[in-house]
Motif scaffolding. Structure first.
Motif, PDB file in Angstrom:
ATOM      1  N   GLY A 146     -41.389  14.949 -41.013  1.00  0.00           N
ATOM      2  CA  GLY A 146     -41.202  16.060 -41.940  1.00  0.00           C
ATOM      3  C   GLY A 146     -41.327  17.430 -41.320  1.00  0.00           C
ATOM      4  N   LYS A 147     -41.153  17.536 -40.015  1.00  0.00           N
ATOM      5  CA  LYS A 147     -41.218  18.842 -39.369  1.00  0.00           C
ATOM      6  C   LYS A 147     -39.975  19.654 -39.709  1.00  0.00           C
ATOM      7  CE  LYS A 147     -41.845  21.154 -34.926  1.00  0.00           C
ATOM      8  NZ  LYS A 147     -41.987  20.982 -33.457  1.00  0.00           N
ATOM      9  N   ALA A 148     -40.173  20.892 -40.146  1.00  0.00           N
ATOM     10  CA  ALA A 148     -39.069  21.771 -40.509  1.00  0.00           C
ATOM     11  C   ALA A 148     -38.588  22.539 -39.278  1.00  0.00           C
ATOM     12  CB  ALA A 148     -39.504  22.740 -41.596  1.00  0.00           C
ATOM     13  N   ILE A 149     -37.317  22.390 -38.947  1.00  0.00           N
ATOM     14  CA  ILE A 149     -36.722  23.087 -37.807  1.00  0.00           C
ATOM     15  C   ILE A 149     -35.614  24.000 -38.335  1.00  0.00           C
ATOM     16  CG2 ILE A 149     -35.497  22.843 -35.628  1.00  0.00           C
ATOM     17  CD1 ILE A 149     -38.291  21.672 -35.527  1.00  0.00           C
ATOM     18  N   PRO A 150     -35.694  25.311 -38.053  1.00  0.00           N
ATOM     19  CA  PRO A 150     -34.632  26.202 -38.518  1.00  0.00           C
ATOM     20  C   PRO A 150     -33.320  25.936 -37.787  1.00  0.00           C
ATOM     21  CG  PRO A 150     -36.152  27.390 -37.089  1.00  0.00           C
ATOM     22  CD  PRO A 150     -36.755  26.035 -37.333  1.00  0.00           C
ATOM     23  N   LEU A 151     -32.228  25.936 -38.521  1.00  0.00           N
ATOM     24  CA  LEU A 151     -30.893  25.783 -37.938  1.00  0.00           C
ATOM     25  C   LEU A 151     -30.080  27.068 -38.084  1.00  0.00           C
ATOM     26  CD1 LEU A 151     -29.937  22.162 -39.069  1.00  0.00           C
ATOM     27  CD2 LEU A 151     -30.808  22.917 -36.849  1.00  0.00           C
ATOM     28  N   SER A 152     -30.745  28.117 -38.507  1.00  0.00           N
ATOM     29  CA  SER A 152     -30.087  29.422 -38.605  1.00  0.00           C
ATOM     30  C   SER A 152     -31.146  30.504 -38.434  1.00  0.00           C
ATOM     31  CB  SER A 152     -29.385  29.588 -39.956  1.00  0.00           C
ATOM     32  OG  SER A 152     -30.337  29.625 -41.010  1.00  0.00           O
ATOM     33  N   GLN A 153     -30.708  31.718 -38.188  1.00  0.00           N
ATOM     34  CA  GLN A 153     -31.623  32.852 -38.160  1.00  0.00           C
ATOM     35  C   GLN A 153     -31.099  33.918 -39.111  1.00  0.00           C
ATOM     36  OE1 GLN A 153     -31.831  34.749 -34.335  1.00  0.00           O
ATOM     37  NE2 GLN A 153     -29.632  35.054 -34.154  1.00  0.00           N
ATOM     38  N   ASP A 154     -32.012  34.619 -39.765  1.00  0.00           N
ATOM     39  CA  ASP A 154     -31.626  35.668 -40.700  1.00  0.00           C
ATOM     40  C   ASP A 154     -31.119  36.881 -39.930  1.00  0.00           C
ATOM     41  OD1 ASP A 154     -32.686  33.911 -42.519  1.00  0.00           O
ATOM     42  OD2 ASP A 154     -34.458  35.126 -42.982  1.00  0.00           O
ATOM     43  N   HIS A 155     -30.059  37.461 -40.416  1.00  0.00           N
ATOM     44  CA  HIS A 155     -29.496  38.663 -39.788  1.00  0.00           C
ATOM     45  C   HIS A 155     -29.944  39.892 -40.576  1.00  0.00           C
ATOM     46  CE1 HIS A 155     -26.343  35.634 -38.375  1.00  0.00           C
ATOM     47  NE2 HIS A 155     -27.044  35.995 -37.313  1.00  0.00           N
ATOM     48  N   LYS A 156     -30.965  40.542 -40.056  1.00  0.00           N
ATOM     49  CA  LYS A 156     -31.542  41.717 -40.696  1.00  0.00           C
ATOM     50  C   LYS A 156     -31.288  42.967 -39.842  1.00  0.00           C
ATOM     51  CE  LYS A 156     -33.560  39.841 -44.348  1.00  0.00           C
ATOM     52  NZ  LYS A 156     -33.150  40.235 -45.718  1.00  0.00           N
ATOM     53  N   VAL A 241     -39.435  22.301 -47.100  1.00  0.00           N
ATOM     54  CA  VAL A 241     -39.311  20.899 -46.692  1.00  0.00           C
ATOM     55  C   VAL A 241     -40.423  20.061 -47.312  1.00  0.00           C
ATOM     56  CG1 VAL A 241     -39.598  19.357 -44.702  1.00  0.00           C
ATOM     57  CG2 VAL A 241     -37.994  21.281 -44.588  1.00  0.00           C
ATOM     58  N   ASP A 242     -41.649  20.589 -47.311  1.00  0.00           N
ATOM     59  CA  ASP A 242     -42.772  19.862 -47.920  1.00  0.00           C
ATOM     60  C   ASP A 242     -42.528  19.633 -49.414  1.00  0.00           C
ATOM     61  OD1 ASP A 242     -44.069  19.797 -45.504  1.00  0.00           O
ATOM     62  OD2 ASP A 242     -45.504  21.386 -45.993  1.00  0.00           O
ATOM     63  N   PHE A 243     -41.995  20.626 -50.086  1.00  0.00           N
ATOM     64  CA  PHE A 243     -41.710  20.480 -51.515  1.00  0.00           C
ATOM     65  C   PHE A 243     -40.719  19.344 -51.753  1.00  0.00           C
ATOM     66  CE2 PHE A 243     -39.532  21.164 -55.461  1.00  0.00           C
ATOM     67  CZ  PHE A 243     -40.502  21.649 -56.329  1.00  0.00           C
ATOM     68  N   VAL A 244     -39.627  19.330 -50.987  1.00  0.00           N
ATOM     69  CA  VAL A 244     -38.610  18.293 -51.154  1.00  0.00           C
ATOM     70  C   VAL A 244     -39.202  16.917 -50.875  1.00  0.00           C
ATOM     71  CG1 VAL A 244     -36.404  17.406 -50.305  1.00  0.00           C
ATOM     72  CG2 VAL A 244     -36.718  19.873 -50.625  1.00  0.00           C
TER      73      VAL A 244
END
Length: 319
Positions: A146-156, A241-244
């Motif tokens: 259940g490790k959450a790995i980002p597959l995108s980055q926010d463009h700020k 991810v934990d919620f799901v």
């Protein structure tokens, strides 16, 4: 944060589906906002390509570009010569820019100043996942334990690379916004920020240039969550991810889990920070990996249930 209603609109549009490779649930909700500007795409298998495509588009300044992109982006990617040749990165990049090119030529959009984020997950017939993103919607994969790995980055706009491009294009960043107005630095549409005729599209103050991450699926990969910032403003990648996973342990299916997540994020009252007050859209894509749908649900339900995330403390606007 935008105008809010006196009471949120909590009616949801929810769908589910599956084939032998993927299982998905999606849902969207207007919430406290006066209009619904999100859109999304869910395609289990597109024609004879053997590929799946899912995307979330978070509109701003109107819903026109978001709705158009939800109907057209997958076609521009998956019907391109690059896609046919297996050059998937080129196909995705040309698809994002192709939306802008088509909008500029469409008389219906001549005076439209709206724009949208675009985060998409495309699974090829060879089980390679391509995640593309322009803006601050987000994709996260749940993998081993259940490790959450980002597959995108926010463009700020405040990010150094983004701010440098904005300044080079003749713009500026004020209060974390492009020209003091737009809170993200990459988007489809938003042609008011793409006016420097001396520069190519990728160099404009706001660009449609997508970041693209390539991920070969393994048996440890459980699911991907695509969502707009109405979700990510409330919870971290790991918390979502934990919620799901918590709800999967309750033997809930993906569509109702999307609904539960939005309800959990929804603010009880309109607040100064806007947390829990935005439009919300969630798409969850599960990877069956030779399992039946029921086997996948049983597999997830057999795992330890993480605790539900704690909601952020928010400031309530004075009455």
């Amino acid at each position: 944060m935008g105008q809010t209603l006196s009471e949120p609109i909590t009616e949801k549009k929810t769908t589910e589906g599956n084939d032998k490779r993927v299982l998905y649930g999606s849902s969207s909700m207007q919430g406290w906002r006066t209009t619904m500007e999100d859109a999304h795409t869910t395609i289990i298998s597109y024609e004879n390509t053997g590929a799946s495509f899912f995307a979330v588009f978070d509109g701003h300044g109107g819903d026109a570009v978001a709705k158009y992109s939800a109907k057209e982006l997958y076609k521009k990617i998956m019907e391109s010569p690059s896609f046919e040749r297996g050059r998937y990165r080129d196909a995705i990049r040309s698809g994002y820019y192709g939306i802008d090119e088509a909008l500029k030529k469409d008389p219906d959009f001549e005076k439209d100043t709206s724009g949208c984020t675009a985060v998409a997950a495309m699974l090829t017939r060879n089980n390679v996942l391509y995640v593309s993103n322009a803006g601050d919607s987000r994709a996260v994969i749940s993998t081993r334990d259940g490790k959450a790995i980002p597959l995108s980055q926010d463009h700020k706009p405040k990010h150094s690379i983004e701010e440098q491009r904005i300044r080079n294009a003749g713009g500026y960043v004020e209060n974390g916004r492009v020209n003091g107005s737009l809170a993200l630095s990459r988007a489809l549409g938003d042609f008011n920020f793409k006016t420097n005729t001396a520069l190519t599209p990728d160099k404009q103050a706001v660009t449609a240039e997508p970041d693209i991450i390539e991920h070969l699926l393994t048996d440890n990969d459980e699911f991907v969550v695509l969502a707009c910032d109405g979700i990510w403003d409330c919870f971290s990648n790991q918390q979502v991810v934990d919620f799901v996973r918590n709800k999967l342990c309750e033997h809930k299916s993906l569509g109702p889990i999307c609904e539960d997540l939005m309800d959990y994020c929804l603010a009880e009252k309109a607040n100064m920070a806007g947390i829990g007050c935005d439009n919300m859209t969630v798409v969850i894509i599960a990877f069956l990996r030779r399992r039946t749908t029921q086997d996948w649900y049983d597999w997830m339900a057999s795992k330890p249930a993480p605790p539900l995330p704690i909601k952020k403390a928010i400031l309530i606007a004075p009455q």
